[in-house]
Each structure stands twice: as C-alpha cells, then as structure tokens.
Write a protein that holds these residues in place. Structure first.
Motif, short mmCIF file in Angstrom:
data_model
loop_
_atom_site.label_atom_id
_atom_site.label_comp_id
_atom_site.label_asym_id
_atom_site.label_seq_id
_atom_site.Cartn_x
_atom_site.Cartn_y
_atom_site.Cartn_z
N VAL A 13 0.85 -1.19 0.00
CA VAL A 13 0.00 0.00 0.00
C VAL A 13 0.89 1.24 0.00
O VAL A 13 1.84 1.33 0.77
CB VAL A 13 -0.92 0.02 1.24
CG1 VAL A 13 -1.82 1.24 1.23
CG2 VAL A 13 -1.74 -1.26 1.29
N PRO A 14 0.63 2.23 -0.86
CA PRO A 14 1.43 3.45 -0.85
C PRO A 14 1.42 4.11 0.52
O PRO A 14 0.40 4.11 1.22
CB PRO A 14 0.75 4.33 -1.90
CG PRO A 14 0.03 3.38 -2.79
CD PRO A 14 -0.40 2.24 -1.92
N ALA A 15 2.55 4.65 0.90
CA ALA A 15 2.66 5.30 2.20
C ALA A 15 1.74 6.50 2.27
O ALA A 15 1.46 7.18 1.27
CB ALA A 15 4.10 5.72 2.46
N SER B 4 3.25 7.06 7.21
CA SER B 4 2.68 5.80 7.67
C SER B 4 2.65 4.77 6.55
O SER B 4 2.42 5.11 5.38
CB SER B 4 1.25 6.01 8.19
OG SER B 4 1.20 7.04 9.15
N ASP B 5 2.87 3.51 6.91
CA ASP B 5 2.78 2.40 5.97
C ASP B 5 2.15 1.22 6.69
O ASP B 5 2.08 1.20 7.92
CB ASP B 5 4.18 2.03 5.46
CG ASP B 5 4.15 1.32 4.12
OD1 ASP B 5 3.04 1.04 3.63
OD2 ASP B 5 5.23 1.03 3.59
N ILE B 6 1.70 0.24 5.94
CA ILE B 6 1.02 -0.91 6.53
C ILE B 6 1.32 -2.16 5.72
O ILE B 6 1.62 -2.08 4.52
CB ILE B 6 -0.51 -0.68 6.60
CG1 ILE B 6 -1.18 -1.66 7.57
CG2 ILE B 6 -1.14 -0.75 5.21
CD1 ILE B 6 -2.61 -1.29 7.92
N LEU C 53 -5.91 0.22 6.22
CA LEU C 53 -6.54 -1.09 6.00
C LEU C 53 -7.53 -1.02 4.85
O LEU C 53 -7.61 -1.95 4.03
CB LEU C 53 -7.25 -1.55 7.28
CG LEU C 53 -6.38 -2.05 8.43
CD1 LEU C 53 -7.22 -2.29 9.66
CD2 LEU C 53 -5.63 -3.32 8.04
N ALA C 54 -8.29 0.08 4.79
CA ALA C 54 -9.23 0.24 3.69
C ALA C 54 -8.49 0.30 2.36
O ALA C 54 -8.89 -0.33 1.37
CB ALA C 54 -10.07 1.50 3.89
N ARG C 55 -7.40 1.06 2.32
CA ARG C 55 -6.61 1.14 1.09
C ARG C 55 -6.09 -0.23 0.69
O ARG C 55 -6.09 -0.61 -0.49
CB ARG C 55 -5.41 2.08 1.29
CG ARG C 55 -5.74 3.55 1.33
CD ARG C 55 -4.45 4.34 1.31
NE ARG C 55 -4.67 5.77 1.43
CZ ARG C 55 -3.70 6.68 1.35
NH1 ARG C 55 -2.45 6.29 1.16
NH2 ARG C 55 -3.98 7.96 1.46
N MET C 56 -5.62 -1.00 1.68
CA MET C 56 -5.06 -2.32 1.39
C MET C 56 -6.11 -3.23 0.76
O MET C 56 -5.81 -4.06 -0.10
CB MET C 56 -4.52 -2.94 2.67
CG MET C 56 -3.89 -4.31 2.48
SD MET C 56 -3.34 -5.04 4.05
CE MET C 56 -1.89 -4.08 4.37
#
Length: 296
Positions: free
Chosen positions: A21-23, A103-105, A57-60
């Motif tokens: 996922v983009p930061a 932030s990153d995930i 999480l939504a982006r992921m």
C-alpha cells in the motif's frame, strides 16, 4: 540491573514503504489538542495513528472507507493487539510546530496487520510507532468478552512471520513464553499496589463500543501518577510496548496493578521504567500488559 535505553534495537514487523500500500504522509500544526504538559500528547497521537491505521486497512483492501463485514454481514473491527513506541522525543514538539507523520502498513499473519508511523519535526526524527491489529467480531448477542478473530478476503497474502517482531512478541507474551520484552529491566522486589478505575462510557469507549486502546495507555499514565508521579509531573515517553488481550463492557471497572518499576542511576539518571497490568475488576481477567520507559 541495567536500565533500558531508548535507542535499544528495534526489530519492526515491516519496513516503512515496504508493503503493498502506498505510504500515507501528512503534516499537522500542533496546538492545544495535540499537546500535553510535557510536550506531544501521546493520547492524541495514538488516536490519530489509530485512525490512519484504519484508513490504511481500507486502502489495502481497495476500499474507499473501512467498512468491513463478515460473510453474514456482521461488522468486523480491527482491534489492536499490540503497540510499540520507539526512539521517542515527545518533549521536543511545541506549540505551532509542524509534525510530519509518514505511515505504511502490511499484513503480518492471516488475521493481523501492522502499521508503522515515522514522526519528524522539520526533518528531525522524534519517534516511531508501530500498531498491530487483528480483525475481530462479537458473538451474536455477546458483549466485549466474546470477541473472536476472523480472516477477511481481499487482502494481499501475508509474508513469513517475524518471530522477533512486535506481533511475535505479543503472541509469546500471551502464551507465557515471554515475561518482559527485550530492553526493559526491573527490580523484582519493586512490587507496588493496585487501584481501580471506573471508565466513563462517553470518554473512554470508542464508537464501536470497545474500551479504546488509547484509554488503556491513559490508565497506565494515571497509575504512574498515582504511584510515582509526584516526583515526575512532566514525564514523557521514551519507549513503550503494550500488549492487549481483552476488553470490558461499559459499566465494568478495571484494576491497574503496578507490578514492577526501576529508576535509573548513574548516566541514565532521570529515567523511570515500569510494568503495569490492567485487569477486569470483576473476574481478574488480564486485559493488557504495558512496559514503559519515561524521561522524568
């Protein structure tokens, strides 16, 4: 025993910018909502980063908003199972400073995801925060004692687990294989007491009806103030690890136990490390263990 230092080795569950996922990056002008007596408000920060984690999480999952549901349509939430604050200089930020958060995930297991948040002021690092969450749902008709982990579709496959990462330490502590995270040291004889807190539903619970993870940390700070605070009214966090294992329903009380503490001597003078355990007052069930290193 040696005192833990704030620059102890940090083994993250994921590298920043290393996920799929983009930061997410943004800058916040610091004012009264973001500041506390000793500098940056940790309570505000955790709430802000919790929301960023939720949006990541939504982006992921390729969604515009973080509305997750199971196969039966029941709401699914991301409950935090662990947090770590590292290399923190929360005394540095002041009014009108601009705090940059990057932030990153990434996934770390079938049911867990971890986000990492790098904090800086004008390019100077002032801390790192890592949050690990697990997707959970309540049993039908149950309260906050009946949550269970669930796996959702639509996420990238998890990598191989990192045993020394935050999620691994959380699992080891809950299983009894780890008593104290690396880098923390206490006097075994430094036993304290306990006191009870009656959480306020409109202040301490979130919109999903759970006792909010940031409230746990606030209760730990209240314990520090109760047992040691008069000697450190402007204490700020250098390092903290919190491992969550349960929750309560509105109207229930919790107990904070001051299990161990150590004040630094010599070159590290001016630091306080402590271990607090939060329990449900009604049945003694463990809710969280918090290990903290503070500048005093």
């Amino acid at each position: 025993m040696n005192m833990a230092l704030p620059n102890a080795a940090f083994v993250p569950d994921l590298p920043l910018d290393g996920g799929t996922v983009p930061a997410m990056e943004g800058t916040v002008r610091l004012g009264m909502p973001q500041l506390a007596l000793g500098g940056l408000s940790e309570s505000w920060l955790l709430k802000e980063l919790g929301d960023r984690h939720w949006m990541l999480l939504a982006r992921m999952a390729g969604r515009d908003v973080p509305d997750f549901r199971d196969a039966d349509g029941a709401p699914v939430y991301a409950a935090f199972s662990a947090l770590a604050v590292k290399d923190a200089d929360f005394a540095a930020p002041g009014e009108n400073d601009r705090l940059t958060i990057r932030s990153d995930i990434a996934r770390v297991s079938r049911t867990q995801c971890a986000s990492r948040h790098a904090l800086s002021l004008a390019g100077r690092p002032v801390g790192q925060v890592e949050l690990v969450s697990a997707f959970v749902r309540r049993a039908t008709g149950g309260g906050n004692h009946t949550v269970a982990r669930v796996a959702l579709e639509g996420f990238p496959p998890p990598p191989a687990p990192v045993p020394d990462g935050l999620a691994g330490r959380a699992a080891a502590l809950r299983a009894g294989r780890l008593a104290v995270p690396p880098g923390f040291a206490f006097d075994s004889a430094a036993q304290g007491g306990s006191f009870e807190i009656d959480p306020c539903p409109v202040q301490d619970f979130n919109g999903a009806g759970f006792l909010y993870f940031a409230s746990f940390v606030a209760f730990v700070d209240r314990a520090e103030w109760h047992f040691d605070g008069r000697r450190a009214p402007r204490a700020t966090t250098l390092r903290r690890e919190v491992f969550f294992s349960g929750n309560i329903d509105p109207g229930e009380r919790l107990r904070v136990r001051w299990l161990a503490a150590r004040r630094a001597e010599g070159r590290a003078e001016g630091r306080l490390a402590h271990h607090c355990r939060l329990e449900r007052a009604g049945d003694g069930a463990r809710l969280a263990d918090a290990f903290t290193l503070r500048a005093v």
